[in-house]
Design an enzyme around this catalytic site. Structure first.
Site, PDB file in Angstrom:
ATOM      1  N   ILE A 137       5.400  -7.766   0.283  1.00 12.16           N
ATOM      2  CA  ILE A 137       3.969  -8.094   0.335  1.00 12.16           C
ATOM      3  C   ILE A 137       3.396  -8.228  -1.069  1.00 12.16           C
ATOM      4  CG2 ILE A 137       3.682  -6.936   2.562  1.00 12.16           C
ATOM      5  CD1 ILE A 137       2.106  -4.740   1.024  1.00 12.16           C
ATOM      6  N   ASP A 138       4.093  -7.700  -2.086  1.00 14.39           N
ATOM      7  CA  ASP A 138       3.568  -7.756  -3.452  1.00 14.39           C
ATOM      8  C   ASP A 138       3.678  -9.152  -4.063  1.00 14.39           C
ATOM      9  OD1 ASP A 138       2.949  -5.081  -3.412  1.00 14.39           O
ATOM     10  OD2 ASP A 138       4.798  -4.442  -4.370  1.00 14.39           O
ATOM     11  N   MET A 180      -2.761  -2.361  -2.416  1.00 11.64           N
ATOM     12  CA  MET A 180      -1.401  -2.223  -2.931  1.00 11.64           C
ATOM     13  C   MET A 180      -1.108  -3.252  -4.019  1.00 11.64           C
ATOM     14  SD  MET A 180       1.138  -1.378   0.249  1.00 11.64           S
ATOM     15  CE  MET A 180       1.272   0.299   0.889  1.00 11.64           C
TER      16      MET A 180
END
Length: 405
Positions: A137-138, A180
């Site tokens: 997801i980064d 995040m």
């Protein structure tokens, strides 16, 4: 000639679409006559070491499709970061089970594991095709335009901030949410896609690609609050000072560390609390609220990008095709073509393994607290169809009677 047995595993943090890649590998592999069995390892490389395998060849196509549309890692995952000795044990197990193709779905560290295992097989003269399938997801894998898992998480972040902005407009104050992103700010930057009107939040966005200065942060919040009467702030968990020290590390108590040696940043709301306390105590603003989106971003079941689903499936399929037709290993990468379409290529493992991509400078505004139109154009097609929209009442004031202007 590689044997007809395949092993697939999932590593690192779960995503909303990682099972699409798993199913893509499984169903595509079953199309090839030379493939006898497709095994899945439970909980990533740890499951390989423990010989904890399941027989994916025996799954029905219907159930696989249902699993594909379910977020999180169906096989389970792990945060283990294998060193050479660990990878030698992985290879020993693969060799014992006569595995001819190894597919590992994961991020930077997973690609490095694939690289080491592949090198061990070459040293032993064992025919093993190792392919890394991208997932994070980064969005921080080098060589990729974007990474499966990121678009769905970005869709969640954009919608979360759109909702937070509506709430903040109704009851004005300062709202801070931590997103995040340890080294790369792509996910935090996605909050900007929740804006519709010029005064919508987030009004300030703080990314790990830029140094964080508390005095400047407070001045930015003060200026925005005075101008609009409110302020919505998006902050990456990985913000740091000019020396590279994490702002979260200034908090009281010791940060936990994972198997990779990384400080655990997403397990608490401490960073949001710290920033909110600074705003309250130093700026004297009474209504200040903070949230940490945390693990909700990774596998939120009601907020999945259809573009992300499709591409996550295709990277799994292409991994098998590269291994079977190209007879080689590597790391599958997504390449953007046209206004929005993609193609896939196989990169050398050494080009991806252990490396980290960060946001391009062209995506970050000169102020360092916003994104550019180039980033909006980059992200918009990835969010998929059916993004919700927000509307406002038109301003049609009624003349005052008791308190005329």
């Amino acid at each position: 000639m590689a044997s007809g047995k395949i092993l697939v595993a999932q590593g690192g943090g779960p995503t909303a679409v990682v099972n699409q890649s798993l199913v893509g590998v499984t169903l595509e592999a079953r199309r090839f006559r030379g493939i006898e069995h497709v095994y899945g390892a439970r909980h990533g490389v740890r499951g390989i070491i423990n010989e904890d395998f399941v027989h994916l060849t025996q799954e029905t196509s219907h159930n696989l499709e249902m699993v594909a549309n379910t977020p999180s890692s169906a096989l389970g995952s792990t945060r283990d970061k294998p060193d050479t000795k660990y990878c030698q044990e992985i290879f020993r197990v693969l060799q014992a089970h006569e595995i001819g193709h190894f597919f590992y779905i994961g991020g930077n560290d997973s690609s490095d594991t694939v690289r080491i295992v592949s090198a061990e097989a070459r040293k032993a003269g064992y025919s093993l095709r190792c392919v890394h399938i991208p997932k994070t997801i980064d969005n921080d894998l080098v060589g990729n335009d974007h990474t499966p898992g990121f678009p769905s998480a970005a869709r969640f972040v954009a919608q979360a901030f759109a909702g937070a902005n509506l709430d903040n407009a109704a009851l004005p104050g300062v709202y801070v949410a931590v997103v995040m992103g340890r080294h790369a700010g792509f996910l935090t930057a996605a909050s900007a896609l929740g804006r519709k009107f010029p005064d919508d939040g987030p009004h300030l966005i703080y990314l790990p690609e830029r140094s964080f200065v508390m005095a400047d942060f407070l001045a930015d919040v003060k200026t925005t609050h005075e101008r609009l009467g409110r302020c919505v702030v998006a902050v990456s968990e990985g913000i740091h000072d000019a020396s590279g020290n994490l702002i979260a590390a200034t908090l009281p108590g010791n940060l936990e560390h994972d198997a990779h040696g990384n400080a655990q940043l997403s397990g608490s709301g401490a960073l949001a609390d710290l920033l909110c306390e600074e705003i309250k105590s130093r700026l004297g603003i009474k209504r200040v609220r903070g949230d940490t989106l945390g693990y909700l971003q990774r596998s939120f079941i009601g907020c999945v990008s259809d573009v992300d689903q499709r591409e996550a499936r295709e990277v799994g399929e292409k991994a098998v095709q590269f291994a079977m037709w190209g007879q080689q290993g590597g790391s599958v990468a997504i390449r953007r073509t046209g206004f929005y379409s993609v193609d896939y290529e196989l990169l050398p493992l050494e080009a991806v393994a252990g490396k980290t991509r960060v946001m391009d400078d062209e995506f970050i505004s000169a102020s360092g607290t916003d994104v550019t139109d180039a980033f909006r154009r980059y992200l918009h097609p990835l969010l998929g169809s059916g993004m919700p929209d927000a509307f406002r009442l038109r301003s049609n004031p009624v003349a005052r009677v008791l308190r005329p202007d």
